[in-house]
Design a protein around this motif. Structure first.
Motif, PDB file in Angstrom:
ATOM      1  N   UNK A   1       0.827  -1.189   0.000  1.00 37.01           N
ATOM      2  CA  UNK A   1       0.000   0.000   0.000  1.00 37.01           C
ATOM      3  C   UNK A   1       0.879   1.264   0.000  1.00 37.01           C
ATOM      4  N   UNK A   2       1.952   1.248   0.800  1.00 37.32           N
ATOM      5  CA  UNK A   2       2.837   2.421   0.839  1.00 37.32           C
ATOM      6  C   UNK A   2       3.409   2.720  -0.538  1.00 37.32           C
ATOM      7  N   UNK A   3       3.834   1.664  -1.230  1.00 37.90           N
ATOM      8  CA  UNK A   3       4.444   1.845  -2.543  1.00 37.90           C
ATOM      9  C   UNK A   3       3.452   2.444  -3.531  1.00 37.90           C
ATOM     10  N   UNK A   4       2.183   2.064  -3.441  1.00 41.45           N
ATOM     11  CA  UNK A   4       1.162   2.626  -4.323  1.00 41.45           C
ATOM     12  C   UNK A   4       0.963   4.108  -4.038  1.00 41.45           C
ATOM     13  N   UNK A   5       0.910   4.472  -2.775  1.00 44.47           N
ATOM     14  CA  UNK A   5       0.734   5.889  -2.409  1.00 44.47           C
ATOM     15  C   UNK A   5       1.935   6.702  -2.879  1.00 44.47           C
ATOM     16  N   UNK A   6       3.139   6.185  -2.665  1.00 45.02           N
ATOM     17  CA  UNK A   6       4.333   6.898  -3.112  1.00 45.02           C
ATOM     18  C   UNK A   6       4.319   7.049  -4.632  1.00 45.02           C
ATOM     19  N   UNK A   7       3.938   6.004  -5.351  1.00 44.36           N
ATOM     20  CA  UNK A   7       3.887   6.061  -6.809  1.00 44.36           C
ATOM     21  C   UNK A   7       2.886   7.076  -7.321  1.00 44.36           C
ATOM     22  N   UNK A   8       1.732   7.170  -6.671  1.00 44.47           N
ATOM     23  CA  UNK A   8       0.695   8.112  -7.083  1.00 44.47           C
ATOM     24  C   UNK A   8       1.051   9.563  -6.752  1.00 44.47           C
ATOM     25  N   UNK A   9       2.016   9.766  -5.902  1.00 48.14           N
ATOM     26  CA  UNK A   9       2.350  11.126  -5.459  1.00 48.14           C
ATOM     27  C   UNK A   9       3.759  11.546  -5.856  1.00 48.14           C
ATOM     28  N   UNK A  10       4.235  11.012  -6.956  1.00 52.40           N
ATOM     29  CA  UNK A  10       5.552  11.377  -7.493  1.00 52.40           C
ATOM     30  C   UNK A  10       5.651  12.898  -7.621  1.00 52.40           C
ATOM     31  N   UNK A  11       6.701  13.475  -7.091  1.00 53.11           N
ATOM     32  CA  UNK A  11       6.910  14.921  -7.176  1.00 53.11           C
ATOM     33  C   UNK A  11       6.344  15.708  -6.001  1.00 53.11           C
ATOM     34  N   UNK A  12       5.632  15.061  -5.094  1.00 52.14           N
ATOM     35  CA  UNK A  12       5.076  15.754  -3.925  1.00 52.14           C
ATOM     36  C   UNK A  12       6.213  16.288  -3.067  1.00 52.14           C
ATOM     37  N   UNK A  13       6.072  17.533  -2.589  1.00 53.36           N
ATOM     38  CA  UNK A  13       7.084  18.149  -1.733  1.00 53.36           C
ATOM     39  C   UNK A  13       6.413  18.834  -0.554  1.00 53.36           C
ATOM     40  N   UNK A  14       7.098  18.824   0.563  1.00 52.38           N
ATOM     41  CA  UNK A  14       6.599  19.452   1.781  1.00 52.38           C
ATOM     42  C   UNK A  14       7.789  19.964   2.574  1.00 52.38           C
ATOM     43  N   UNK A  15       7.657  21.161   3.147  1.00 48.53           N
ATOM     44  CA  UNK A  15       8.730  21.741   3.966  1.00 48.53           C
ATOM     45  C   UNK A  15       8.202  21.965   5.375  1.00 48.53           C
ATOM     46  N   UNK A  16       8.985  21.578   6.368  1.00 47.01           N
ATOM     47  CA  UNK A  16       8.638  21.822   7.768  1.00 47.01           C
ATOM     48  C   UNK A  16       9.824  22.476   8.460  1.00 47.01           C
ATOM     49  N   UNK A  17       9.561  23.080   9.595  1.00 48.58           N
ATOM     50  CA  UNK A  17      10.641  23.674  10.370  1.00 48.58           C
ATOM     51  C   UNK A  17      10.362  23.503  11.853  1.00 48.58           C
ATOM     52  N   UNK A  18      11.429  23.521  12.604  1.00 47.08           N
ATOM     53  CA  UNK A  18      11.345  23.427  14.057  1.00 47.08           C
ATOM     54  C   UNK A  18      12.400  24.347  14.650  1.00 47.08           C
ATOM     55  N   UNK A  19      12.001  25.083  15.660  1.00 47.99           N
ATOM     56  CA  UNK A  19      12.945  25.947  16.351  1.00 47.99           C
ATOM     57  C   UNK A  19      12.717  25.800  17.846  1.00 47.99           C
ATOM     58  N   UNK A  20      13.749  25.445  18.536  1.00 51.57           N
ATOM     59  CA  UNK A  20      13.692  25.296  19.984  1.00 51.57           C
ATOM     60  C   UNK A  20      14.886  25.984  20.604  1.00 51.57           C
ATOM     61  N   UNK A  21      15.047  25.809  21.887  1.00 49.65           N
ATOM     62  CA  UNK A  21      16.171  26.436  22.566  1.00 49.65           C
ATOM     63  C   UNK A  21      17.470  25.844  22.028  1.00 49.65           C
ATOM     64  N   UNK A  22      18.302  26.665  21.437  1.00 52.03           N
ATOM     65  CA  UNK A  22      19.621  26.283  20.923  1.00 52.03           C
ATOM     66  C   UNK A  22      19.579  25.289  19.766  1.00 52.03           C
ATOM     67  N   UNK A  23      18.446  25.187  19.050  1.00 52.38           N
ATOM     68  CA  UNK A  23      18.355  24.241  17.937  1.00 52.38           C
ATOM     69  C   UNK A  23      17.338  24.724  16.916  1.00 52.38           C
ATOM     70  N   UNK A  24      17.735  24.712  15.644  1.00 52.23           N
ATOM     71  CA  UNK A  24      16.842  25.050  14.544  1.00 52.23           C
ATOM     72  C   UNK A  24      17.032  24.010  13.446  1.00 52.23           C
ATOM     73  N   UNK A  25      15.917  23.512  12.888  1.00 49.67           N
ATOM     74  CA  UNK A  25      16.004  22.523  11.825  1.00 49.67           C
ATOM     75  C   UNK A  25      14.911  22.766  10.790  1.00 49.67           C
ATOM     76  N   UNK A  26      15.291  22.637   9.531  1.00 52.10           N
ATOM     77  CA  UNK A  26      14.363  22.704   8.405  1.00 52.10           C
ATOM     78  C   UNK A  26      14.396  21.348   7.722  1.00 52.10           C
ATOM     79  N   UNK A  27      13.234  20.850   7.333  1.00 49.50           N
ATOM     80  CA  UNK A  27      13.169  19.562   6.632  1.00 49.50           C
ATOM     81  C   UNK A  27      12.358  19.718   5.351  1.00 49.50           C
ATOM     82  N   UNK A  28      12.891  19.128   4.285  1.00 48.92           N
ATOM     83  CA  UNK A  28      12.218  19.086   3.002  1.00 48.92           C
ATOM     84  C   UNK A  28      11.940  17.623   2.689  1.00 48.92           C
ATOM     85  N   UNK A  29      10.686  17.304   2.488  1.00 49.71           N
ATOM     86  CA  UNK A  29      10.285  15.944   2.137  1.00 49.71           C
ATOM     87  C   UNK A  29       9.933  15.947   0.662  1.00 49.71           C
ATOM     88  N   UNK A  30      10.420  14.945  -0.070  1.00 46.01           N
ATOM     89  CA  UNK A  30      10.142  14.863  -1.507  1.00 46.01           C
ATOM     90  C   UNK A  30       9.944  13.398  -1.883  1.00 46.01           C
TER      91      UNK A  30
END
Length: 78
Positions: free
Chosen positions: A1-30
């Motif tokens: 099922x996962x493989x079918x969802x991934x196949x149907x969503x080729x090119x999907x992108x999402x960006x998230x960010x997190x900022x906490x005390x002494x730490x910042x991270x950005x994530x790009x999912x593709x």
């Protein structure tokens, strides 16, 4: 099922960010080539602690990503 969802969503992108005390991270999912790729970059409070890396998501990361973002993905016909 996962493989079918991934196949149907080729090119999907999402960006998230997190900022906490002494730490910042950005994530790009593709979704590309039937797999989820995650690029993360950020820094901590240490002067030399910047990071930037990209990896193929593990099965666990892929499962969590799909569960959390299923409403945003194309699931027609599944």
């Amino acid at each position: 099922m996962r493989q079918q969802i991934l196949g149907q969503n080729e090119g999907f992108e999402l960006k998230t960010s997190y900022s906490g005390k002494n730490f910042t991270e950005y994530r790009w999912y593709r979704i590309t080539g039937g797999e989820l790729r995650i690029r993360s970059s950020g820094k901590t409070s240490w002067a030399d602690s910047r990071f930037d890396r990209e990896d193929v998501a593990t099965d666990e990361q892929t499962h969590r990503f799909l569960r959390e973002h299923l409403a945003e993905l194309n699931t027609d016909g599944l």
